[in-house]
Design a protein around this motif. Structure first.
Motif, PDB file in Angstrom:
ATOM      1  N   VAL A 155       7.433   2.824  -6.101  1.00 50.10           N
ATOM      2  CA  VAL A 155       6.219   3.497  -5.661  1.00 50.10           C
ATOM      3  C   VAL A 155       6.553   4.718  -4.815  1.00 50.10           C
ATOM      4  O   VAL A 155       5.903   5.754  -4.911  1.00 50.10           O
ATOM      5  CB  VAL A 155       5.312   2.512  -4.883  1.00 50.10           C
ATOM      6  CG1 VAL A 155       4.192   3.224  -4.166  1.00 50.10           C
ATOM      7  CG2 VAL A 155       4.744   1.464  -5.828  1.00 50.10           C
ATOM      8  N   SER A 202      -1.431   6.976  -3.118  1.00 44.59           N
ATOM      9  CA  SER A 202      -1.504   7.225  -1.668  1.00 44.59           C
ATOM     10  C   SER A 202      -0.127   7.494  -1.071  1.00 44.59           C
ATOM     11  O   SER A 202       0.035   8.398  -0.258  1.00 44.59           O
ATOM     12  CB  SER A 202      -2.141   6.026  -0.960  1.00 44.59           C
ATOM     13  OG  SER A 202      -3.464   5.867  -1.380  1.00 44.59           O
ATOM     14  N   LYS A 203       0.857   6.705  -1.475  1.00 43.64           N
ATOM     15  CA  LYS A 203       2.208   6.891  -0.939  1.00 43.64           C
ATOM     16  C   LYS A 203       2.825   8.203  -1.424  1.00 43.64           C
ATOM     17  O   LYS A 203       3.492   8.897  -0.660  1.00 43.64           O
ATOM     18  CB  LYS A 203       3.094   5.717  -1.343  1.00 43.64           C
ATOM     19  CG  LYS A 203       2.818   4.467  -0.533  1.00 43.64           C
ATOM     20  CD  LYS A 203       3.809   3.400  -0.856  1.00 43.64           C
ATOM     21  CE  LYS A 203       3.745   2.152  -0.054  1.00 43.64           C
ATOM     22  NZ  LYS A 203       2.555   1.628   0.436  1.00 43.64           N
ATOM     23  N   LYS A 222      -5.805   9.132   0.223  1.00 45.80           N
ATOM     24  CA  LYS A 222      -6.399   8.038  -0.544  1.00 45.80           C
ATOM     25  C   LYS A 222      -6.715   8.456  -1.979  1.00 45.80           C
ATOM     26  O   LYS A 222      -7.098   9.595  -2.231  1.00 45.80           O
ATOM     27  CB  LYS A 222      -7.685   7.589   0.159  1.00 45.80           C
ATOM     28  CG  LYS A 222      -8.366   6.419  -0.486  1.00 45.80           C
ATOM     29  CD  LYS A 222      -9.635   6.043   0.261  1.00 45.80           C
ATOM     30  CE  LYS A 222     -10.314   4.910  -0.481  1.00 45.80           C
ATOM     31  NZ  LYS A 222     -11.713   4.780  -0.116  1.00 45.80           N
ATOM     32  N   LEU A 267      -0.902  -1.279  -8.961  1.00 44.17           N
ATOM     33  CA  LEU A 267      -0.184  -0.480  -7.964  1.00 44.17           C
ATOM     34  C   LEU A 267      -0.533   1.001  -8.010  1.00 44.17           C
ATOM     35  O   LEU A 267      -0.001   1.780  -7.224  1.00 44.17           O
ATOM     36  CB  LEU A 267       1.326  -0.653  -8.149  1.00 44.17           C
ATOM     37  CG  LEU A 267       1.853  -2.082  -7.983  1.00 44.17           C
ATOM     38  CD1 LEU A 267       3.329  -2.144  -8.331  1.00 44.17           C
ATOM     39  CD2 LEU A 267       1.594  -2.574  -6.579  1.00 44.17           C
ATOM     40  N   SER A 292      -3.620  -5.107  -2.733  1.00 48.84           N
ATOM     41  CA  SER A 292      -2.825  -4.995  -1.510  1.00 48.84           C
ATOM     42  C   SER A 292      -2.907  -6.273  -0.689  1.00 48.84           C
ATOM     43  O   SER A 292      -1.910  -6.745  -0.146  1.00 48.84           O
ATOM     44  CB  SER A 292      -3.308  -3.820  -0.661  1.00 48.84           C
ATOM     45  OG  SER A 292      -3.120  -2.617  -1.354  1.00 48.84           O
ATOM     46  N   LYS A 335      -3.257   2.844  -7.191  1.00 49.61           N
ATOM     47  CA  LYS A 335      -3.843   3.457  -5.989  1.00 49.61           C
ATOM     48  C   LYS A 335      -2.839   3.514  -4.840  1.00 49.61           C
ATOM     49  O   LYS A 335      -2.791   4.506  -4.110  1.00 49.61           O
ATOM     50  CB  LYS A 335      -5.116   2.725  -5.583  1.00 49.61           C
ATOM     51  CG  LYS A 335      -6.278   3.013  -6.516  1.00 49.61           C
ATOM     52  CD  LYS A 335      -7.569   2.417  -5.998  1.00 49.61           C
ATOM     53  CE  LYS A 335      -8.745   2.864  -6.848  1.00 49.61           C
ATOM     54  NZ  LYS A 335     -10.021   2.463  -6.250  1.00 49.61           N
ATOM     55  N   ASP A 336      -2.038   2.474  -4.693  1.00 52.98           N
ATOM     56  CA  ASP A 336      -1.014   2.490  -3.640  1.00 52.98           C
ATOM     57  C   ASP A 336       0.046   3.545  -3.925  1.00 52.98           C
ATOM     58  O   ASP A 336       0.475   4.268  -3.025  1.00 52.98           O
ATOM     59  CB  ASP A 336      -0.354   1.119  -3.502  1.00 52.98           C
ATOM     60  CG  ASP A 336      -1.271   0.091  -2.849  1.00 52.98           C
ATOM     61  OD1 ASP A 336      -2.225   0.479  -2.134  1.00 52.98           O
ATOM     62  OD2 ASP A 336      -1.032  -1.116  -3.060  1.00 52.98           O
ATOM     63  N   SER A 358      -8.109  -7.710  -2.739  1.00 48.87           N
ATOM     64  CA  SER A 358      -7.598  -6.488  -3.359  1.00 48.87           C
ATOM     65  C   SER A 358      -6.135  -6.720  -3.717  1.00 48.87           C
ATOM     66  O   SER A 358      -5.501  -7.637  -3.191  1.00 48.87           O
ATOM     67  CB  SER A 358      -7.711  -5.313  -2.386  1.00 48.87           C
ATOM     68  OG  SER A 358      -6.754  -5.465  -1.353  1.00 48.87           O
ATOM     69  N   ARG A 378       8.557  -1.331  -3.936  1.00 43.93           N
ATOM     70  CA  ARG A 378       8.403  -0.298  -2.897  1.00 43.93           C
ATOM     71  C   ARG A 378       9.223   0.935  -3.251  1.00 43.93           C
ATOM     72  O   ARG A 378       8.764   2.062  -3.098  1.00 43.93           O
ATOM     73  CB  ARG A 378       8.839  -0.840  -1.536  1.00 43.93           C
ATOM     74  CG  ARG A 378       7.768  -1.609  -0.822  1.00 43.93           C
ATOM     75  CD  ARG A 378       8.126  -1.750   0.648  1.00 43.93           C
ATOM     76  NE  ARG A 378       9.368  -2.480   0.821  1.00 43.93           N
ATOM     77  CZ  ARG A 378       9.449  -3.779   1.065  1.00 43.93           C
ATOM     78  NH1 ARG A 378       8.372  -4.493   1.177  1.00 43.93           N
ATOM     79  NH2 ARG A 378      10.623  -4.343   1.224  1.00 43.93           N
TER      80      ARG A 378
END
Length: 150
Positions: free
Chosen positions: A24, A66-67, A72, A60, A7, A62-63, A5, A21
């Protein structure tokens, strides 16, 4: 597993770079409830993309979701993700998501609508887009039937 994945791949490379980071996490707040319907999901996608400082890698999404929202990203619950993957899925909602390629050829996404759009305005834009699709599909069907009858 054939392919890691995004991630897992980033983890194998030593994690997510600090700049990514920060991007995001840009405007992440308190966790929100998962979407109950497609309109809520589209709103969530819009708010995540609009909170970013610019286009960012599709890997990025989906991440970032979520963040930013604290739950999710269950896109498969609301949109069909087929063989074309996430890019093909998001291209089917161009009134919400711009899917393009950057200078390096990487697929990137950004919000199609302005960041200050209200949820009601987004729902109106989605309804207008759906009505337009219905018209286009009806016209194509009528043309095909006319060609078949000729």
């Amino acid at each position: 597993k054939e392919h890691p994945s995004p991630s897992e791949a980033l983890g194998a490379l030593g994690g997510v770079p600090q700049a990514v980071r920060a991007m995001v996490a840009a405007a992440g707040g308190a966790p929100t409830r998962p979407p109950a319907n497609i309109e809520d999901f589209l709103w969530n996608i819009h708010t995540v993309l609009a909170a970013q400082p610019g286009p960012f890698s599709i890997d990025l999404v989906k991440d970032a979701y979520s963040k930013h929202l604290g739950h999710k990203c269950a896109i498969e619950r609301f949109l069909v993700v087929g063989e074309g993957g996430l890019a093909a899925t998001l291209k089917r909602i161009p009134h919400i998501v711009n899917v393009t390629t950057d200078g390096t050829g990487a697929t990137v996404v950004s919000a199609s609508q302005s960041a200050d759009l209200s949820k009601a305005q987004l729902i109106d834009a989605d309804s207008a887009y759906r009505r337009e699709l219905i018209k286009k599909n009806a016209l194509a069907k009528a043309k095909a039937q006319a060609a078949g009858a000729a």
